[in-house]
Write a protein that holds these residues in place. Structure first.
Motif, PDB file in Angstrom:
ATOM      1  N   VAL A   1     -22.016 -19.715 -16.017  1.00  0.00           N
ATOM      2  CA  VAL A   1     -22.366 -21.113 -16.264  1.00  0.00           C
ATOM      3  C   VAL A   1     -23.875 -21.324 -16.134  1.00  0.00           C
ATOM      4  O   VAL A   1     -24.476 -22.048 -16.936  1.00  0.00           O
ATOM      5  N   SER A   2     -24.499 -20.692 -15.157  1.00  0.00           N
ATOM      6  CA  SER A   2     -25.944 -20.835 -14.986  1.00  0.00           C
ATOM      7  C   SER A   2     -26.694 -20.219 -16.165  1.00  0.00           C
ATOM      8  O   SER A   2     -27.687 -20.781 -16.641  1.00  0.00           O
ATOM      9  N   ALA A   3     -26.218 -19.072 -16.649  1.00  0.00           N
ATOM     10  CA  ALA A   3     -26.873 -18.437 -17.792  1.00  0.00           C
ATOM     11  C   ALA A   3     -26.781 -19.308 -19.034  1.00  0.00           C
ATOM     12  O   ALA A   3     -27.748 -19.447 -19.788  1.00  0.00           O
TER      13      ALA A   3
ATOM     14  N   PRO B   1     -26.438 -17.309 -28.457  1.00  0.00           N
ATOM     15  CA  PRO B   1     -25.105 -16.888 -28.907  1.00  0.00           C
ATOM     16  C   PRO B   1     -24.422 -15.937 -27.931  1.00  0.00           C
ATOM     17  O   PRO B   1     -23.199 -15.969 -27.787  1.00  0.00           O
ATOM     18  N   LEU B   2     -25.211 -15.086 -27.234  1.00  0.00           N
ATOM     19  CA  LEU B   2     -24.618 -14.152 -26.287  1.00  0.00           C
ATOM     20  C   LEU B   2     -23.992 -14.885 -25.110  1.00  0.00           C
ATOM     21  O   LEU B   2     -22.847 -14.599 -24.718  1.00  0.00           O
ATOM     22  N   THR B   3     -24.721 -15.838 -24.523  1.00  0.00           N
ATOM     23  CA  THR B   3     -24.180 -16.558 -23.360  1.00  0.00           C
ATOM     24  C   THR B   3     -23.001 -17.427 -23.753  1.00  0.00           C
ATOM     25  O   THR B   3     -21.998 -17.485 -23.039  1.00  0.00           O
ATOM     26  N   LYS B   4     -23.107 -18.106 -24.893  1.00  0.00           N
ATOM     27  CA  LYS B   4     -21.991 -18.935 -25.345  1.00  0.00           C
ATOM     28  C   LYS B   4     -20.768 -18.087 -25.662  1.00  0.00           C
ATOM     29  O   LYS B   4     -19.627 -18.465 -25.354  1.00  0.00           O
ATOM     30  N   GLY B   5     -21.008 -16.917 -26.287  1.00  0.00           N
ATOM     31  CA  GLY B   5     -19.887 -16.036 -26.606  1.00  0.00           C
ATOM     32  C   GLY B   5     -19.209 -15.496 -25.364  1.00  0.00           C
ATOM     33  O   GLY B   5     -17.977 -15.417 -25.289  1.00  0.00           O
TER      34      GLY B   5
END
Length: 552
Positions: free
Chosen positions: A340-342, A349-353
């Motif tokens: 969540v912090s990231a 796109p990487l964090t959302k994915g």
């Protein structure tokens, strides 16, 4: 971030690999003898639960929100309580009460002078209709909570305009209130059906051969791991179907409250017979899903002096349950804070994915998850053992599978989305100006997480920790399939007693599970009644799949 997503995807990849490695001759046998009956039973069970649990939840939510009647004040607190009772415990209790050798039929035979079942007719609890009723009595709160949250946020102005135009109460509910609540209902129904698909204890005990039961029997009783994996792949199709149905139910349906202050629904009094009918309609689900099971457990515990069971063995099982749940809860919270912090600091796109993939774990039934984890965990244990033997010349044994590490990993994958949903919802209510101010003062990302985000997430962290802890205690399928030899938790202890036909001896363990499960339910009701909530969490809207934050 990518590693967290891979942890969730690993069992899926392993499951597909196991199914592909299996002998193709297994498929004709499965198609001819297993899949047709299991698929039909699963479809019938899910359809029945959707109708029965949906009717219970929607009716109760509308009545307690839009009307005043005798007992309404206490029913608002009682209606969510069946969430504390696992489906498998409810099934065991209903068999003890309503089966041919149960309390009710024995009393009827004594009073009426009947000698055998041939002298009278009584509904069979060990049947598909019985399973639908039993599981609906426990799962309807998922729909009730989602529907009530949406009904509480609806403006009274729309309903009053409809009344002035001559709309009856039923028409008002059918044309205005129910369509506006459709997004929340789609979430609630999907979560209830996912819980039903995850169940193994209730459906097996009540004689309903679902796909989950078929996976268990094919794997353990018939010794065919590839065959079980192939059935599990069919189960994944059901999971994807439920998610697609949920997304279809919420397509292009996003309702927002007006920024101006508006009046919420004001309960209309129901007098006379109508009021008492409403009381009965709202009381019956509570009696079926909570009062009856809890009263039976209390009766058996005191009647059989089961408190004497609280010996060293029971304490060991209890501590094993608590230990596994605490370790899994801490691991889930750590991973959720990182995710969540990231996403909050860098919406790439990487964090959302990774956040989306983490949310898929809850949709995996425990049997499917356990089956997919088995091969990777054994492979990791073998690799560690080989390295240790090369370094020391000694055998190490199994670390993950031999010390219940597999259970913890399964808990983490399955319940990670509860924490990410709760923390995301908590942070989304925080103004970004606080973080912007910290950036202008030169705070690093680590300092922002420790000094700003984690303190602001403490209420959400506490709520998520309680929910995850209790869910770990109640979880049966993954625990049953991944536990090491001679390892028992409270849930497997109850299952063991029931499988031996001595469920009443496991009443103390079942009662402890129920009492612990009451803690988050009571907290949930307190939070819900303190202020109206939106029915769709930000995390659910972002992912397009059922969010356990909505579930709880």
């Amino acid at each position: 971030m990518a590693a967290i997503g891979l942890i969730v995807l690993l069992p899926l990849a392993a499951l597909i690999g196991i199914a592909a490695e299996g002998d193709m001759e297994i498929w004709p046998h499965l198609i001819a003898n297993v899949l047709p009956a299991s698929t039909l039973d699963t479809l019938a069970l899910l359809t029945g639960i959707g109708v029965v649990a949906g009717s219970m939840g929607i009716t109760a939510a509308w009545l307690v929100t839009a009307h005043r009647f005798p007992g309404r004040g206490i029913l608002v607190w009682l209606l969510p309580l069946p969430l504390a009772v696992p489906t498998y415990i409810t099934a065991y209790i209903y068999v003890e009460i309503f089966d041919s050798a149960g309390l009710v039929q024995m009393a009827l035979r004594d009073v009426m002078g009947w000698k055998s079942r041939s002298d009278y007719w009584f509904p069979e609890v060990r049947s598909l209709p019985g399973c639908i009723l039993v599981m609906s009595a426990v799962l309807y709160p998922y729909i009730y909570i989602a529907a009530r949250a949406m009904f509480l946020t609806q403006s009274a102005s729309m309903l009053e305009v409809a009344r002035t135009l001559g709309a009856s109460r039923i028409k008002l509910f059918r044309i205005i209130a129910l369509p506006l609540a459709r997004p929340a209902l789609a979430v609630g129904v999907s979560l209830a059906l996912l819980e039903a698909l995850n169940d193994i204890g209730a459906s097996e005990y009540l004689g309903v051969r679902t796909l989950t039961v078929s996976v268990y029997n094919t794997w353990l009783n018939r010794g065919s791991l590839p065959g079980a994996a192939q059935i599990a792949c069919v189960m994944l199709a059901f999971v994807m179907g439920l998610i697609l149905i949920e997304r279809y139910g919420r397509r292009d349906r996003r309702y927002a409250a007006s920024p101006k202050r508006h009046r919420t629904v004001h309960p209309v009094p129901l007098v006379g017979a109508r009021g008492w009918i409403a009381t009965v309609l709202c009381t019956m689900p509570v009696v079926l899903g909570f009062v009856l099971p809890t009263a039976f457990l209390l009766r058996e515990t005191f009647r059989g002096s089961l408190f004497d069971q609280f010996d060293a063995d029971f304490l060991a099982h209890f501590m094993t349950t608590i230990g596994l749940s605490v370790v899994a809860t801490c691991a889930v919270l750590i991973l959720a804070v990182v995710l969540v912090s990231a996403v909050r600091l860098a919406k790439t796109p990487l964090t959302k994915g990774a956040l989306f993939v983490a949310g898929l774990g809850y949709a995996l039934p425990g049997t499917v998850l356990a089956l997919g984890l088995m091969t990777p965990l054994v492979g990791i244990d073998n690799l560690i053992g080989t390295l240790w033997r090369n370094l020391t010349g000694e055998r190490l044994g199994l670390l993950l599978m031999g010390a219940a590490g597999g259970i913890v990993i399964a808990y983490v994958i399955r319940f990670l989305s509860i924490a990410t949903g709760s923390l995301s919802a908590g942070l989304d209510r925080v103004s970004p100006s606080l973080e912007d101010a910290a950036r202008t003062l030169g705070a690093s990302r680590r300092e922002m997480v420790w000094a700003i985000q984690i303190p602001l997430m403490r209420p959400a962290l506490a709520s998520a920790a309680l929910l995850i802890f209790v869910d770990c205690i109640k979880e049966l399928p993954a625990t049953l399939l991944l536990r090491p030899l001679n390892t028992e938790t409270l849930s497997t202890l109850v299952y063991t007693y029931a499988s031996r036909g001595r469920f009443e001896d496991g009443s103390l363990a079942a009662l402890v599970i129920v009492l612990v499960g009451l803690l988050p339910v009571i907290q949930l009701v307190r939070s819900a009644e303190a202020r109206p909530r939106v029915a769709e969490s930000p995390s659910s809207a972002a992912s397009g799949s059922p969010s356990p934050d909505d579930r709880h």
